[in-house]
Design a protein around this motif. Sequence first.
Motif, PDB file in Angstrom:
ATOM      1  N   GLY A  61       3.266  -2.459   8.530  1.00 49.11           N
ATOM      2  CA  GLY A  61       3.272  -1.384   7.540  1.00 49.11           C
ATOM      3  C   GLY A  61       4.046  -0.168   8.026  1.00 49.11           C
ATOM      4  N   MET A  93      -1.100  -4.310   2.980  1.00 51.36           N
ATOM      5  CA  MET A  93       0.242  -4.035   3.509  1.00 51.36           C
ATOM      6  C   MET A  93       1.043  -5.325   3.651  1.00 51.36           C
ATOM      7  N   TRP A 138       7.258   1.437   6.152  1.00 49.05           N
ATOM      8  CA  TRP A 138       7.229   2.712   5.421  1.00 49.05           C
ATOM      9  C   TRP A 138       7.732   3.901   6.232  1.00 49.05           C
ATOM     10  N   PHE A 186      -1.293  -3.236  -2.369  1.00 53.10           N
ATOM     11  CA  PHE A 186      -1.880  -2.378  -1.338  1.00 53.10           C
ATOM     12  C   PHE A 186      -2.876  -1.397  -1.952  1.00 53.10           C
ATOM     13  N   THR A 243      -0.766  -3.394  10.819  1.00 53.87           N
ATOM     14  CA  THR A 243      -0.472  -1.965  10.711  1.00 53.87           C
ATOM     15  C   THR A 243       0.939  -1.662  11.202  1.00 53.87           C
TER      16      THR A 243
END
Lengths: 556, 206
Positions: A415, A277, A419, A208, A412
């Motif tokens: 990701g 990602m 996270w 990443f 996204t």
Amino acid sequence: MSLAPPAHPFENATHDGSGRRFGLTAMLHTWTTSVDHKQIGILYILMSLVFLVIGGIEALLMRWQLFFPRAEVLAPNTFNQLFTMHGTTMIFFVGMPILIGLGNYLVPLMIGARDMAFPRLNAFGFWITLFGGLLVYFSFATGGAPAIGWFAYAPLTEQTFARGPATDFWALGLLISGIGTIAAAVNFVATILAMRAPGMTMRKLPFFVWTMLWTAVQMLFALPPLTAALVMILFDRQLGAHFFDVQNGGSAYLWQHLFWFFGHPEVYILILPVFGMISEVIPVFSRKVLFGYEFMAAATVAIVFISMGVWAHHMFCVGMSRTLDLVFAAASLLVSIPTGIKFFNWLATMFGGRIRFASPMLFACGFLSMFVIGGLTGIMLASVPLDFQLSDSYFVVGHFHWVLIGGTLFGTFAGIYYWYPKMTGRMLSERLARWQFWLLYIGFILTFGPMHVSGMLGMPRRIYTYDPDRGWALWNQLTTLGALIQTPSYAIFVYNLVASWRNGTPAGDDPWDAWTLEWTTTSPPPSYNFEELPVVHSRRPLWDAKHPEDPDWQYE
Amino acid sequence: MTTATHTFPSPPPLVAEQGLCAAQWGMVAFLVSEVAFFSTLIVTYVTFLGQDTVGPTPAEALSLPLVIGTTICLVSSSVLIHGAQLAIEHGRQRLFSFLWAGTIALGIAFLVGTAVEWRELIVDHQLTIGRNLFGTTYYTLVGFHGLHVTGGVIAMTVVLGLALSRNVTRDNCISAQLVAWYWHFVDVVWIVVFLVVYVGGRGGGL
Ligand SMILES: [Cu+2]
């Protein structure tokens, strides 16, 4: 490895050590004056989510208008304003900031640094991006938003055709938010090249981080030409210059070249971090190392450089010349080679792995399945004769939404699900994640699939209505239906973010049994990130720590 | 984090990496974006060159003597600032301040020269930004370059202030170094502008 019990960033804000300030004022004060990369990252993400909702509402209004032929929900000029603001918002104030925000949060943690290289420049970049967005929206208060389309073709942006200050606000807003983007790019380059933990050579970067580096490089090349072109618009409108003023020898054609020199690389600015990602998520949830790291790394660089020479595939219908058409078609097809390399490497990473379909992996698979389709329609549009037929039709609209939602947005979400536990110390609800995923997946296909059909039936983009005898009504109604199915998925997502932040299962330091440095510190990390700066010997430092008997550096 | 037991393999020793520091990389990245910015303006200038139907043309309006003077100012200022760099690397602070101030003076001389030139263009040749395509592209390109010179002069003045308060030393001269890089960049841009606008753009030849 585990320090103090996980404390919420918001709790830190209310009891900020000094014991002097409490409540909302203190929290606002902390967040608005923060130069901490994690808080700035979260601010970027929150800003994007707010603009995502605004842009989504604009889309829904347009879909309402297009549901019936000859509907009169919106006036034509309102419709023009809505598609201009929808495109501008989603590209500049949702797509770029959410990726910059994730990069901001994650890059220092993944390379074992305590912050970005220039924390104050970082805060400046965020705030100027936000104020750029507000400035564009301020045009509503001056009697209407700009009605020029997101790529603002000249001479529509000249004073003669776009009266009123809306276009000036648009140009100025994008100009200053572009400066914010360049500031972020400078910061990423300096951070990644000079702040890595001891032992983390460039060949040992988490993937990443590698993609963020090249995204930043691409920003440095692509944004300044847009800045210059926006300055030219403002000079034309404010000082009577003639750049795009065709009555006095200016060139509408020049604007198209300048805009798309930015506009095509922008597509890769919006997808390269997502490639990164996905390249973090798929290995962890397949329990294998990333297949062909070196090839993936080289493919990233190849995409950056090839994609800077393909911009005029947006201009085949302008009548350039047969030679230019062919050159740009060939160059565009060339991009599919490194992209294909990436795709097959992800599949090879999954092949034979012990796959866990937790929410990040679910969205990653959504990304893989949808992005490949968007890529294929892209290859169709890169061939000149097909583009002559389909240019500026709903086929194109279907294509780029397929890439931006099926690619950027699904990636996204992967990701964010991956996270979020690190950012908040709490897990997102898996049950809500599945609801969100399937509503989005089905709604997305139903929205943008039929657009390809209405486009092939000849429906041009940006028309505010159509006649009933065209045969487009059914496809438009399916599209609107799809949009209505998608809508609750976003509501579920936002609800999940808020509810899990309050009551989610505590995540611990390393909920996914992952391998990169951000999982060695607490969730959320302390303001200084690492108590002791880590030392790195391989691409998977945390694997080495967990398996001292069989460390990765023996094989790399 | 690392549990070193002799039964486990122990990693090879780390090799210290050499390279630019964060501030230097930041300046390099910024200058890359500046190259992209000025390239756009120069391409635009060349695109519109000779497309005008109303005068004045570059050959009619632009005169060389003054510009050769300002160009000499800027090029020699690059030499001076390089000398200042060498001076501070040898710890000679007074010489550094002297050469640095000389650079600032030459930068200001360049700006004054540009002002005189623009006055001449506006008053004698009626060339404004709205007059024709030449005016539009000329003032934009040369104006943005002048703006960068102005920014450089301000930054150099700040560094001079630091130097006079003895805050620029042999071991602490990164600010001077970064400003010098920026100044060399502004100088190189000017050489390109000079060649494109004043030499090539006037129909070739001096
Ligand atoms: Cu493109």
